[in-house]
Scaffold this motif. Structure first.
Motif, PDB file in Angstrom:
ATOM      1  N   ASP A 196      -1.035   9.906  11.322  1.00 13.69           N
ATOM      2  CA  ASP A 196      -0.645  10.893  10.314  1.00 13.69           C
ATOM      3  C   ASP A 196      -0.926  10.449   8.879  1.00 13.69           C
ATOM      4  OD1 ASP A 196       1.079   8.831  10.065  1.00 13.69           O
ATOM      5  OD2 ASP A 196       2.917   9.954  10.516  1.00 13.69           O
ATOM      6  N   LEU A 197      -1.652   9.374   8.695  1.00 11.83           N
ATOM      7  CA  LEU A 197      -1.999   8.801   7.387  1.00 11.83           C
ATOM      8  C   LEU A 197      -0.782   8.205   6.665  1.00 11.83           C
ATOM      9  CD1 LEU A 197      -4.485  11.565   6.128  1.00 11.83           C
ATOM     10  CD2 LEU A 197      -5.133   9.233   6.750  1.00 11.83           C
ATOM     11  N   LEU A 198       0.354   8.219   7.332  1.00  6.30           N
ATOM     12  CA  LEU A 198       1.589   7.774   6.689  1.00  6.30           C
ATOM     13  C   LEU A 198       2.130   6.505   7.356  1.00  6.30           C
ATOM     14  CD1 LEU A 198       3.095   9.145   4.382  1.00  6.30           C
ATOM     15  CD2 LEU A 198       4.492  10.356   6.060  1.00  6.30           C
ATOM     16  N   HIS A 199       2.054   6.486   8.682  1.00  9.02           N
ATOM     17  CA  HIS A 199       2.574   5.336   9.425  1.00  9.02           C
ATOM     18  C   HIS A 199       1.401   4.534   9.970  1.00  9.02           C
ATOM     19  CE1 HIS A 199       5.680   8.493   9.458  1.00  9.02           C
ATOM     20  NE2 HIS A 199       6.445   7.459   9.117  1.00  9.02           N
ATOM     21  N   TRP A 200       1.309   3.298   9.549  1.00 13.56           N
ATOM     22  CA  TRP A 200       0.124   2.495   9.841  1.00 13.56           C
ATOM     23  C   TRP A 200       0.488   1.277  10.668  1.00 13.56           C
ATOM     24  CZ3 TRP A 200      -4.593   4.348   8.480  1.00 13.56           C
ATOM     25  CH2 TRP A 200      -4.626   5.375   7.509  1.00 13.56           C
ATOM     26  N   GLU A 201      -0.460   0.911  11.520  1.00 16.60           N
ATOM     27  CA  GLU A 201      -0.249  -0.225  12.406  1.00 16.60           C
ATOM     28  C   GLU A 201      -1.490  -1.121  12.341  1.00 16.60           C
ATOM     29  OE1 GLU A 201      -0.279  -0.336  17.138  1.00 16.60           O
ATOM     30  OE2 GLU A 201       0.790   1.408  16.282  1.00 16.60           O
ATOM     31  N   LEU A 202      -1.278  -2.424  12.244  1.00 15.70           N
ATOM     32  CA  LEU A 202      -2.404  -3.364  12.122  1.00 15.70           C
ATOM     33  C   LEU A 202      -3.160  -3.468  13.447  1.00 15.70           C
ATOM     34  CD1 LEU A 202      -3.837  -5.528  10.346  1.00 15.70           C
ATOM     35  CD2 LEU A 202      -2.173  -7.183  11.226  1.00 15.70           C
ATOM     36  N   GLU A 203      -4.469  -3.337  13.392  1.00 13.70           N
ATOM     37  CA  GLU A 203      -5.300  -3.577  14.589  1.00 13.70           C
ATOM     38  C   GLU A 203      -5.397  -5.088  14.777  1.00 13.70           C
ATOM     39  OE1 GLU A 203      -6.725  -1.662  16.749  1.00 13.70           O
ATOM     40  OE2 GLU A 203      -7.190   0.276  15.836  1.00 13.70           O
ATOM     41  N   LYS A 204      -5.534  -5.518  16.049  1.00 15.68           N
ATOM     42  CA  LYS A 204      -5.551  -6.977  16.202  1.00 15.68           C
ATOM     43  C   LYS A 204      -6.911  -7.579  15.817  1.00 15.68           C
ATOM     44  CE  LYS A 204      -6.204  -7.289  21.249  1.00 15.68           C
ATOM     45  NZ  LYS A 204      -6.547  -5.867  21.442  1.00 15.68           N
ATOM     46  N   GLN A 243       0.855  -1.199   0.000  1.00 11.00           N
ATOM     47  CA  GLN A 243       0.000   0.000   0.000  1.00 11.00           C
ATOM     48  C   GLN A 243       0.886   1.242   0.000  1.00 11.00           C
ATOM     49  OE1 GLN A 243      -2.689  -1.404  -0.640  1.00 11.00           O
ATOM     50  NE2 GLN A 243      -2.100  -3.360   0.267  1.00 11.00           N
ATOM     51  N   ASN A 244       0.497   2.195  -0.835  1.00 15.15           N
ATOM     52  CA  ASN A 244       1.344   3.364  -1.096  1.00 15.15           C
ATOM     53  C   ASN A 244       0.534   4.647  -1.113  1.00 15.15           C
ATOM     54  OD1 ASN A 244       3.851   1.754  -1.881  1.00 15.15           O
ATOM     55  ND2 ASN A 244       2.243   0.867  -3.160  1.00 15.15           N
ATOM     56  N   MET A 245       1.277   5.749  -0.987  1.00  8.16           N
ATOM     57  CA  MET A 245       0.605   7.049  -0.967  1.00  8.16           C
ATOM     58  C   MET A 245       1.104   7.962  -2.084  1.00  8.16           C
ATOM     59  SD  MET A 245       0.716  10.048   1.893  1.00  8.16           S
ATOM     60  CE  MET A 245      -0.376   9.435   3.118  1.00  8.16           C
ATOM     61  N   ALA A 246       0.196   8.787  -2.604  1.00 12.25           N
ATOM     62  CA  ALA A 246       0.589   9.863  -3.524  1.00 12.25           C
ATOM     63  C   ALA A 246      -0.171  11.117  -3.108  1.00 12.25           C
ATOM     64  CB  ALA A 246       0.259   9.493  -4.963  1.00 12.25           C
ATOM     65  N   VAL A 247       0.475  12.269  -3.267  1.00 11.76           N
ATOM     66  CA  VAL A 247      -0.159  13.536  -2.888  1.00 11.76           C
ATOM     67  C   VAL A 247      -0.106  14.500  -4.079  1.00 11.76           C
ATOM     68  CG1 VAL A 247       0.467  13.262  -0.447  1.00 11.76           C
ATOM     69  CG2 VAL A 247       1.995  14.513  -1.979  1.00 11.76           C
TER      70      VAL A 247
END
Ligand code: FRU
Length: 457
Positions: free
Chosen positions: A179-187, A108-112
């Motif tokens: 911050d919409l950039l660093h993501w962490e999986l919910e359990k 998954q990637n981001m573009a602005v």
């Protein structure tokens, strides 16, 4: 209709040429509706996907722009796959999309936007932090795609959902970010259905308890329910359920447990897949786009030079009477395309009768029809199909007679009715004595070469 392109539509969105599939990241920005779409700039077959891009002021007339994203990084050289747009709190849209690497890993990637003051948002810049997300443990690298629009929970953090399957259990993973950039999986997962296979293009959005008003994706509150939509890779249909969402546990619980997400409600029983909704702040409505891939063969698509279209956008809202399903209607703008009006009222339909709608010849027709049928509770079942026989649209088509039906329209018909496409209703009673209404199309007498359009009831 251009004679050399008889099957191109005038109403539906299509790029000028080549292959298109899923709608991606639809949104409204600075006076324009934007539609991105899975697009192969090099041919009329699936592959080499980019984000095609078009803008419109009315969702009907489109200006096609350069693709917004092309595969030019190690993580997306195989294709820029589906994803969504989210508005940051400062009003800037960001794209989250799936990149396909050479070894087929999905990330998954981001573009602005390069220049957020450009209402066309022609140029997008990929984040230097890409890929933001790689498949978690226990998830196969090719089963991790199509990030949803992000929504905000009470403490201000964001969530997204991403479709996957573990073994053959389809599920909606949830990720969390500040911050919409660093993501962490919910359990916890949002929802899962054992054995349902890969889930694609998840859509998750709130609906108002009453009225047709749409809600912005982060709207919360005790009276707000949510819709979870899953595109089932196994059977290529879009299923949804209305339910409650618990921000703390991340659990989605369908209002009607019998209508779990899969094997429950479908948006559409025709060719309508990988759909995506967005909130339109101008008319305060939720609009649903869906991909219609037609029935042509690959050879026919190559010969035509293009493939597939987007269904007419629809406004969707909760059916407040039942509370567990949505109501859909084509966007109101569609009416502006209507030309000559031909109408016929108070027609009584005898069994087996066919009525020609005079003056209804044309390349494209927009048909509105209301049928009234007798009180079904007073029907004596002395003819027609046996009571307990469930109806199947694909069996026998429109030619078989029943108690109430089929009745409907014959379109794309010729004078002699040798060629026709039936769009018909059938009302039948099932084993539990409940009445059901089926809406079917019968293409068995459709002549691919015939382009006339007469309409009959
Ligand atoms: C759905 C889908 C998505 C994927 C895209 C690739 O039709 O398979 O899951 O991102 O198409 O084109």
């Amino acid at each position: 209709l251009e004679p050399e392109a008889p099957f191109r539509t005038s109403f539906h969105f299509q790029p000028p040429k080549n292959w298109m599939n899923d709608p991606n990241g639809p949104m409204y920005y600075k006076g324009f509706y934007h539609l991105f779409y899975q697009y192969n700039p090099w041919g009329a077959v699936w592959g080499n996907l980019t984000w095609g891009h078009a803008v419109s002021e009315d969702l009907l007339h489109w200006l096609d722009l350069e693709p917004a994203l092309k595969g030019d990084q190690w993580y997306d050289v195989g294709g820029v796959w589906s994803g969504s747009v989210t508005f940051r709190l400062d009003g800037t849209p960001i794209i989250l999309y799936t990149g396909l690497a050479e070894d087929l890993e999905q990330t998954q990637n981001m573009a602005v936007p390069d220049d957020a003051s450009d209402p066309f948002l022609r140029k997008w810049v990929k984040s230097s932090e890409n890929p933001l997300l790689r498949h978690p443990d226990g998830v196969y690298k090719e089963d991790f795609r199509d990030p949803s629009t992000a929504w905000q929970v009470e403490d201000g953090s964001w969530r997204i959902t991403i479709g996957t399957q573990v073994e053959t259990d389809g599920m909606a993973l949830v990720y969390k970010s500040r911050d919409l950039l660093h993501w962490e999986l919910e359990k916890n997962v949002l929802y899962t259905i054992p054995g349902s296979g890969m889930w694609e293009c998840l859509d998750f959005y709130p609906v108002a308890p009453t009225g047709r008003r749409g809600l912005d994706t982060s709207t919360r509150g005790p009276s707000v329910n949510h819709v979870l939509k899953v595109s089932s890779y196994n059977d290529q249909h879009d299923y949804y359920a209305v339910g409650s969402y618990n921000e703390v546990t991340q659990a989605f619980t369908p209002v009607n447990q019998e209508l779990g997400v899969l094997y429950g409600l479908q948006y559409d029983y025709g060719k309508f897949y990988a759909s995506k909704s967005f909130y339109d702040p101008v008319k305060k409505r939720r609009i649903l786009w869906g991909w219609s891939n037609e029935s042509d063969t690959e050879a026919q698509d190559i010969a035509k030079g293009w493939a597939s279209l987007q269904a007419i956008p629809r406004t969707v809202w909760l059916d407040s009477e039942l509370g567990d399903n949505l109501i859909q209607a084509p966007i109101e703008e569609l009416k502006s395309l209507r030309g000559v009006k031909v109408s016929k009222a108070e027609v009584e339909l005898e069994a087996g009768s066919i009525l020609r709608i005079e003056g209804s010849y044309g390349g494209q027709l927009d048909i509105e029809v209301t049928f009234e049928y007798p009180d079904v509770s007073k029907v004596a079942f002395k003819y027609g199909r046996p009571l307990d026989d469930p109806f199947d649209c694909s069996e026998g088509g429109s030619a078989q007679r029943g108690v109430f039906g089929p009745f409907g329209l014959l379109v794309m018909a010729d004078d002699a009715l040798q060629e026709q496409t039936a769009l018909f209703f059938y009302i039948s009673q099932s084993k539990d004595r409940q009445w059901s209404t089926y809406f079917c199309s019968d293409q068995s007498r459709l002549d691919q070469l015939f382009v006339g359009l007469l309409c009959y009831i």
